[in-house]
Every structure is written in C-alpha cells, then in structure tokens.
Design a protein around this motif. Sequence first.
Motif, mmCIF file in Angstrom:
data_model
loop_
_atom_site.group_PDB
_atom_site.id
_atom_site.type_symbol
_atom_site.label_atom_id
_atom_site.label_comp_id
_atom_site.label_asym_id
_atom_site.label_seq_id
_atom_site.Cartn_x
_atom_site.Cartn_y
_atom_site.Cartn_z
ATOM 1 N N LEU A 192 0.808 -1.219 0.000
ATOM 2 C CA LEU A 192 0.000 0.000 0.000
ATOM 3 C C LEU A 192 0.842 1.270 0.000
ATOM 4 O O LEU A 192 0.353 2.337 -0.389
ATOM 5 C CB LEU A 192 -0.937 -0.002 1.211
ATOM 6 N N THR A 193 2.087 1.161 0.426
ATOM 7 C CA THR A 193 2.954 2.351 0.465
ATOM 8 C C THR A 193 3.904 2.413 -0.730
ATOM 9 O O THR A 193 4.859 3.189 -0.718
ATOM 10 C CB THR A 193 3.769 2.392 1.771
ATOM 11 N N ARG A 194 3.638 1.627 -1.760
ATOM 12 C CA ARG A 194 4.502 1.646 -2.945
ATOM 13 C C ARG A 194 4.657 3.048 -3.559
ATOM 14 O O ARG A 194 5.741 3.391 -4.034
ATOM 15 C CB ARG A 194 3.976 0.665 -3.990
ATOM 16 N N PRO A 195 3.609 3.876 -3.612
ATOM 17 C CA PRO A 195 3.806 5.219 -4.180
ATOM 18 C C PRO A 195 4.875 6.029 -3.442
ATOM 19 O O PRO A 195 5.629 6.776 -4.077
ATOM 20 C CB PRO A 195 2.421 5.861 -4.041
ATOM 21 N N PHE A 196 4.960 5.881 -2.123
ATOM 22 C CA PHE A 196 5.990 6.593 -1.372
ATOM 23 C C PHE A 196 7.376 6.002 -1.657
ATOM 24 O O PHE A 196 8.365 6.730 -1.746
ATOM 25 C CB PHE A 196 5.691 6.534 0.127
ATOM 26 N N GLN A 197 7.419 4.691 -1.787
ATOM 27 C CA GLN A 197 8.687 4.054 -2.146
ATOM 28 C C GLN A 197 9.148 4.521 -3.524
ATOM 29 O O GLN A 197 10.336 4.791 -3.741
ATOM 30 C CB GLN A 197 8.523 2.535 -2.131
ATOM 31 N N ALA A 198 8.197 4.616 -4.450
ATOM 32 C CA ALA A 198 8.531 5.072 -5.800
ATOM 33 C C ALA A 198 9.001 6.523 -5.785
ATOM 34 O O ALA A 198 9.923 6.900 -6.524
ATOM 35 C CB ALA A 198 7.312 4.917 -6.715
ATOM 36 N N MET A 199 8.377 7.348 -4.945
ATOM 37 C CA MET A 199 8.790 8.742 -4.834
ATOM 38 C C MET A 199 10.227 8.844 -4.340
ATOM 39 O O MET A 199 11.033 9.621 -4.866
ATOM 40 C CB MET A 199 7.859 9.490 -3.875
ATOM 41 N N ALA A 200 10.553 8.045 -3.314
ATOM 42 C CA ALA A 200 11.920 8.053 -2.793
ATOM 43 C C ALA A 200 12.906 7.612 -3.870
ATOM 44 O O ALA A 200 13.984 8.201 -4.032
ATOM 45 C CB ALA A 200 12.018 7.146 -1.569
ATOM 46 N N HIS A 201 12.535 6.582 -4.610
ATOM 47 C CA HIS A 201 13.410 6.081 -5.673
ATOM 48 C C HIS A 201 13.629 7.134 -6.758
ATOM 49 O O HIS A 201 14.765 7.366 -7.196
ATOM 50 C CB HIS A 201 12.796 4.821 -6.286
ATOM 51 N N LYS A 202 12.563 7.783 -7.172
ATOM 52 C CA LYS A 202 12.661 8.766 -8.257
ATOM 53 C C LYS A 202 13.504 9.970 -7.854
ATOM 54 O O LYS A 202 14.200 10.567 -8.689
ATOM 55 C CB LYS A 202 11.263 9.230 -8.675
ATOM 56 N N THR A 203 13.453 10.335 -6.585
ATOM 57 C CA THR A 203 14.193 11.505 -6.116
ATOM 58 C C THR A 203 15.587 11.157 -5.601
ATOM 59 O O THR A 203 16.323 12.042 -5.160
ATOM 60 C CB THR A 203 13.417 12.223 -5.000
ATOM 61 N N GLY A 204 15.940 9.874 -5.620
ATOM 62 C CA GLY A 204 17.283 9.475 -5.208
ATOM 63 C C GLY A 204 17.477 9.360 -3.711
ATOM 64 O O GLY A 204 18.614 9.309 -3.229
ATOM 65 N N MET A 205 16.374 9.300 -2.957
ATOM 66 C CA MET A 205 16.485 9.168 -1.508
ATOM 67 C C MET A 205 16.482 7.695 -1.099
ATOM 68 O O MET A 205 15.895 6.851 -1.773
ATOM 69 C CB MET A 205 15.336 9.903 -0.809
ATOM 70 N N THR A 206 17.120 7.411 0.014
ATOM 71 C CA THR A 206 17.110 6.064 0.577
ATOM 72 C C THR A 206 15.834 5.864 1.378
ATOM 73 O O THR A 206 15.549 6.631 2.303
ATOM 74 C CB THR A 206 18.329 5.847 1.490
ATOM 75 N N TYR A 207 15.069 4.850 1.010
ATOM 76 C CA TYR A 207 13.790 4.598 1.674
ATOM 77 C C TYR A 207 14.013 3.771 2.933
ATOM 78 O O TYR A 207 14.568 2.667 2.882
ATOM 79 C CB TYR A 207 12.845 3.864 0.724
#
Length: 229
Positions: free
Chosen positions: A126-141
């Motif tokens: 359910l939190t995949r969109p936040f994981q994807a946001m972190a990935h796209k912006t180069g942040m460590t999730y």
Amino acid sequence: MKTLVIISHPDILESGSQQFLLNAVPSEGVTIHHLESTYPSGKIDVQKEQELLDAHDRIIFQFPFYWYSSPAPLKQWQDDVLTNGYAHGKADGRLAGKEFGLVFMLGVHEREYQAGGRELFSISELTRPFQAMAHKTGMTYLRPLTVYQFAYMTDEEKMDLYIRYQQKLTNENSESLASRERWVSEQLRQLNTNDLEPGAEDILNHAADLMETNRTTIDELQVVLDQMW
C-alpha cells in the motif's frame, strides 16, 4: 544528522497519537513542520519548503493513514514542492542521497493488512507510491514506523513506540539492530543522574554495559555470517 518531520493532520491538537509522538521529539536536531498549521489557506510556499528540505538529511512524512494514503495537504505538498528540476530530472535532484521515511497511524489491527485479512494488502504494497517517490528523487527509503490502534496500546507498548520513534528521528542507522542497541545504550548513559533515585545510576550503567556486550556479540556473529557467504 538533521531530521525534518513533515506532519499532515487535520486536528493535530486533538490527536492523542500525534501529541504523544510530539512529546517524544528530541530538543535538538529535529524540525517539526505541520502543514495545516503552516498553510491554513492551502497555498504552499514552494521556495520555503525546498529550502527546508535542503537543510535536512532525513525527511519523515508523518500522518494518519487515510484511504490507504496520506491526507490531501501532504499530497498537494508533493505535487507543488517536488518539482522537475529540483527533486528529479535529467541530473540528480537536490534530494539525492538523503533518507526518507514514513510514520503513520492506522485504526485497524496489524493482522488485517495481509492477504486474507480485511484490508487484503500488506503495508509494503500500500505504500509503494511513497517508495517510488523516494526512488525517483534518489532518496534512501527507510522501513516505515507503523502505529496500529494507538488508543488500545498498553503502557509498555507506548513506551516501546516512544523509543522507536526517537530512534527513527535521530539514529543515523535506524535499520540496524546493533545500531539501535548502541543508540539505547548512549541514551542511558546520557541521562541526568541528578534526578535519579539512589542506586539507579548503577543500574542504568549496568544495563548499558549489558547492551554493549550484546552488541559486540551481534557484530561478531555478523562477521561470521559474512565469511560464510
């Protein structure tokens, strides 16, 4: 390390879970930023928000889990602030290398968030969109801190939450068991002993020594496992 906690909650003063967590925030190194209080009209100062992000190393989104996502003001914040050319684009954005984590509250029992449960899907799904946001912006999730049914928690469970929340905000390697133990040991040693009952200081020091011994054992075990592989 400096941590920015971006909170979205429509009635934060009346929220028992939010007030509990706010009372756990350390006095240094953590900035609390409540969107609804800062922008009651809903108009976000993008430059100010981007400057806040630039000034911190770890970014935390904290919110009640509404319809499998965050409240609308936090979604608007993402749309307005994480712009192309700042957070992402052809080159690395300005968030690259930072850490990103979630702290959110749910009114349903943990067992319901799985296949066959009432909510059917896991929290990770359910939190995949936040994981994807972190990935796209180069942040460590970072692994999220999920708070299930706060109102029904025992005192022991709340104390555990208090510690885990502080670790999420201040521990530089919050994913490591050895690091979490080291963090607790350091906190025990930094307590103001002037306020303790006679003999309590010795007990705390002994507890810290035990944790340090356990941490050493864990580190040695990790070395053995690394050699096996």
